[in-house]
Enzyme design. Structure first.
Site, PDB file in Angstrom:
ATOM      1  N   SER A 131     -11.668 -92.417   4.183  1.00  0.00           N
ATOM      2  CA  SER A 131     -10.507 -93.285   4.323  1.00  0.00           C
ATOM      3  C   SER A 131      -9.265 -92.455   4.605  1.00  0.00           C
ATOM      4  O   SER A 131      -9.158 -91.296   4.176  1.00  0.00           O
ATOM      5  CB  SER A 131     -10.316 -94.037   3.004  1.00  0.00           C
ATOM      6  N   TYR A 156      -9.639 -94.227  -6.815  1.00  0.00           N
ATOM      7  CA  TYR A 156     -10.349 -94.559  -5.569  1.00  0.00           C
ATOM      8  C   TYR A 156     -10.086 -93.484  -4.505  1.00  0.00           C
ATOM      9  O   TYR A 156     -11.009 -92.936  -3.901  1.00  0.00           O
ATOM     10  CB  TYR A 156      -9.895 -95.936  -5.051  1.00  0.00           C
ATOM     11  N   LYS A 160     -12.620 -90.416  -2.630  1.00  0.00           N
ATOM     12  CA  LYS A 160     -12.849 -90.161  -1.201  1.00  0.00           C
ATOM     13  C   LYS A 160     -12.592 -88.694  -0.891  1.00  0.00           C
ATOM     14  O   LYS A 160     -13.324 -88.073  -0.113  1.00  0.00           O
ATOM     15  CB  LYS A 160     -11.972 -91.070  -0.333  1.00  0.00           C
TER      16      LYS A 160
HETATM   17  C1  UD1 Z   1      -5.771 -99.443   0.847  1.00  0.00           C
HETATM   18  C2  UD1 Z   1      -6.187 -98.009   1.092  1.00  0.00           C
HETATM   19  C3  UD1 Z   1      -7.444 -97.939   1.867  1.00  0.00           C
HETATM   20  C4  UD1 Z   1      -8.490 -98.791   1.218  1.00  0.00           C
HETATM   21  C5  UD1 Z   1      -8.006-100.216   1.163  1.00  0.00           C
HETATM   22  C6  UD1 Z   1      -9.107-101.055   0.545  1.00  0.00           C
HETATM   23  C7  UD1 Z   1      -4.373 -96.410   1.333  1.00  0.00           C
HETATM   24  C8  UD1 Z   1      -3.421 -95.769   2.268  1.00  0.00           C
HETATM   25  N1  UD1 Z   1      -5.166 -97.334   1.880  1.00  0.00           N
HETATM   26  O1  UD1 Z   1      -5.258 -99.971   2.003  1.00  0.00           O
HETATM   27  O2  UD1 Z   1      -7.902 -96.614   1.901  1.00  0.00           O
HETATM   28  O3  UD1 Z   1      -9.688 -98.715   1.939  1.00  0.00           O
HETATM   29  O4  UD1 Z   1      -6.831-100.246   0.376  1.00  0.00           O
HETATM   30  O5  UD1 Z   1      -8.676-101.935  -0.407  1.00  0.00           O
HETATM   31  O6  UD1 Z   1      -4.445 -96.142   0.160  1.00  0.00           O
HETATM   32  N2  UD1 Z   1       0.260-106.344   1.409  1.00  0.00           N
HETATM   33  C9  UD1 Z   1       1.170-107.347   1.150  1.00  0.00           C
HETATM   34  N3  UD1 Z   1       0.735-108.441   0.441  1.00  0.00           N
HETATM   35  C10 UD1 Z   1      -0.555-108.586   0.020  1.00  0.00           C
HETATM   36  C11 UD1 Z   1      -1.476-107.542   0.307  1.00  0.00           C
HETATM   37  C12 UD1 Z   1      -1.035-106.429   0.989  1.00  0.00           C
HETATM   38  O7  UD1 Z   1       2.332-107.260   1.500  1.00  0.00           O
HETATM   39  O8  UD1 Z   1      -0.889-109.596  -0.627  1.00  0.00           O
HETATM   40  C13 UD1 Z   1       0.716-105.166   2.167  1.00  0.00           C
HETATM   41  C14 UD1 Z   1       0.547-103.870   1.415  1.00  0.00           C
HETATM   42  O9  UD1 Z   1       1.669-103.605   0.642  1.00  0.00           O
HETATM   43  C15 UD1 Z   1       0.349-102.880   2.570  1.00  0.00           C
HETATM   44  C16 UD1 Z   1      -0.340-103.695   3.659  1.00  0.00           C
HETATM   45  O10 UD1 Z   1      -0.102-105.058   3.315  1.00  0.00           O
HETATM   46  O11 UD1 Z   1       1.578-102.459   3.065  1.00  0.00           O
HETATM   47  C17 UD1 Z   1      -1.830-103.467   3.709  1.00  0.00           C
HETATM   48  O12 UD1 Z   1      -2.356-103.612   2.389  1.00  0.00           O
HETATM   49  P1  UD1 Z   1      -3.921-103.666   2.099  1.00  0.00           P
HETATM   50  O13 UD1 Z   1      -4.583-104.587   3.057  1.00  0.00           O
HETATM   51  O14 UD1 Z   1      -4.093-103.929   0.654  1.00  0.00           O
HETATM   52  O15 UD1 Z   1      -4.440-102.209   2.475  1.00  0.00           O
HETATM   53  P2  UD1 Z   1      -3.869-100.778   2.013  1.00  0.00           P
HETATM   54  O16 UD1 Z   1      -3.273-100.845   0.677  1.00  0.00           O
HETATM   55  O17 UD1 Z   1      -3.077-100.214   3.139  1.00  0.00           O
END
Ligand code: UD1
Length: 338
Positions: A131, A156, A160
């Site tokens: 990841s 987590y 990795k």
């Molecule tokens: C993270 C991990 C990734 C992992 C993945 C699986 C990092 C950089 N990435 O991805 O390795 O495989 O989780 O769970 O650590 N968001 C919102 N509202 C929500 C959900 C998310 O605003 O309800 C935003 C988050 O703040 C983020 C983006 O959407 O900025 C993506 O979030 P998400 O889909 O959870 O993935 P990551 O956290 O990037």
């Protein structure tokens, strides 16, 4: 339906999960015979039937846990395994903070078990699902494969990093080649809408939360943080269509790469949370109910990768854009409601 018991096989761990099921389809499309291992902890048995329907192929399936070394030994005795694609792992960042041992056990011990069993067998390639989390918050963007591992606060993320380190050491003495594929943010679903993400409970990830909100299953999406130092204030990620991601695994099996290779799998382009929402609103032709709230603890402001090494080594690049990702994610969600 073809049934080729004697063909050498690809062992796909976690093959009924979100990414694994898409990898299974791409492998079969390219003529591979596969054996899936899954413990159904974050997947559904019905996916197996869907995979057979989609590919017109009988798929070997073994129910079990990668922590059970006797189970793994049995699988290697029953089938002639030529390549391993290891996806079986836990992936929820927040949960890993509360259950660190569970994460180290499944992600790290599970990998070690598999590698131990491989010592007594011939295999050509071992592909590992890593990841972009290994980079932590990098100093420079886009990240390349030579960007050093950074501080990644969640267990987590640490698993990795550890797994890649273990694989790097093992690759020096192993007979098989090792490839770590560093996924950015996989989203979307198969265009057939037969397979896709099946989050258990409330989704942690952005795109399933968006589609569930669009479908009326959630009241409102919370956008975590509107005060990041990014053009619109929301966090930026490199989203990649899960089918594009899957096809890279098949290519990784084909090409000779040397003992150990790590490759970024992303599009090379970052999108903010608000841009993702906008893309969804366009494909679904609706306004999404969302509000901007505080940052989520542990989230990075911005990360996207340079995928050019994957092109150089595998001749692979992502073909699908954000609109495709959101269209397929939405189609999948709508199919689930039926
Ligand atoms: C993270 C991990 C990734 C992992 C993945 C699986 C990092 C950089 N990435 O991805 O390795 O495989 O989780 O769970 O650590 N968001 C919102 N509202 C929500 C959900 C998310 O605003 O309800 C935003 C988050 O703040 C983020 C983006 O959407 O900025 C993506 O979030 P998400 O889909 O959870 O993935 P990551 O956290 O990037």
């Amino acid at each position: 339906m073809h049934y080729s018991g004697n063909m050498k096989k690809v062992l796909l761990t976690g093959g009924l999960g979100y990414i694994g099921s898409h990898v299974a389809v791409e492998l079969i499309k390219q003529g591979h015979d596969i054996v899936i291992i899954d413990d159904l902890s974050n997947s559904e048995y019905t996916v197996l039937g869907r995979l057979s329907e989609l590919t017109g192929t009988e798929i070997y399936f073994e129910l079990g846990d990668v922590r059970d070394i006797d189970f793994l030994k049995g699988v290697f005795q029953r089938y002639e395994i030529e390549n391993v694609i290891h996806l079986a792992a836990k992936k929820a960042v927040g949960e890993s903070v509360n259950k660190p041992l569970h994460y180290y056990d499944i992600n790290v011990s599970g990998l070690i078990n598999l590698l131990k069993v491989l010592e007594d067998h011939q295999a050509k390639k071992f592909v590992f699902s890593s990841s972009c989390t290994v980079y932590g918050q990098p100093e420079f963007l886009p990240v390349t494969e030579s960007t050093p591992f950074g501080d990644t606060p969640s267990p987590y993320g640490k698993t990795k990093q550890m797994c890649e380190q273990i694989l790097g050491s093992v690759a020096k003495v192993a007979r098989y080649e090792v490839v770590s594929l560093r996924y950015f943010n996989p989203v979307g679903a198969h265009h057939s809408s037969k397979i896709g993400e099946l989050p258990k409970g409330v989704p942690n990830n952005l795109v399933p939360f968006i589609t569930q909100t669009g479908a009326g299953l959630r009241d409102q999406l919370k956008v975590f943080g509107g005060d990041y130092d990014t053009p619109d204030g929301t966090a930026i990620r490199d989203y990649i269509h899960v089918v594009d991601l899957a096809s890279a695994h098949v290519k990784a099996l084909k090409v000779d790469l040397g003992p150990y290779t790590a490759l970024n799998l992303g599009t090379g382009r970052g999108y903010s949370v608000l841009e993702v929402i906008k893309a969804f609103e366009e494909v679904a032709d609706m306004k999404l109910n969302y509000s901007i709230v505080d940052r989520r603890v542990g989230d990075l402001p911005e990360i996207y990768g340079d995928p050019s090494m994957a092109y150089k080594k595998l001749r692979w690049k992502a073909e699908l854009g954000l609109t495709d990702m959101m269209r397929d994610a939405w189609k999948w969600q709508q199919g689930l409601a039926k």
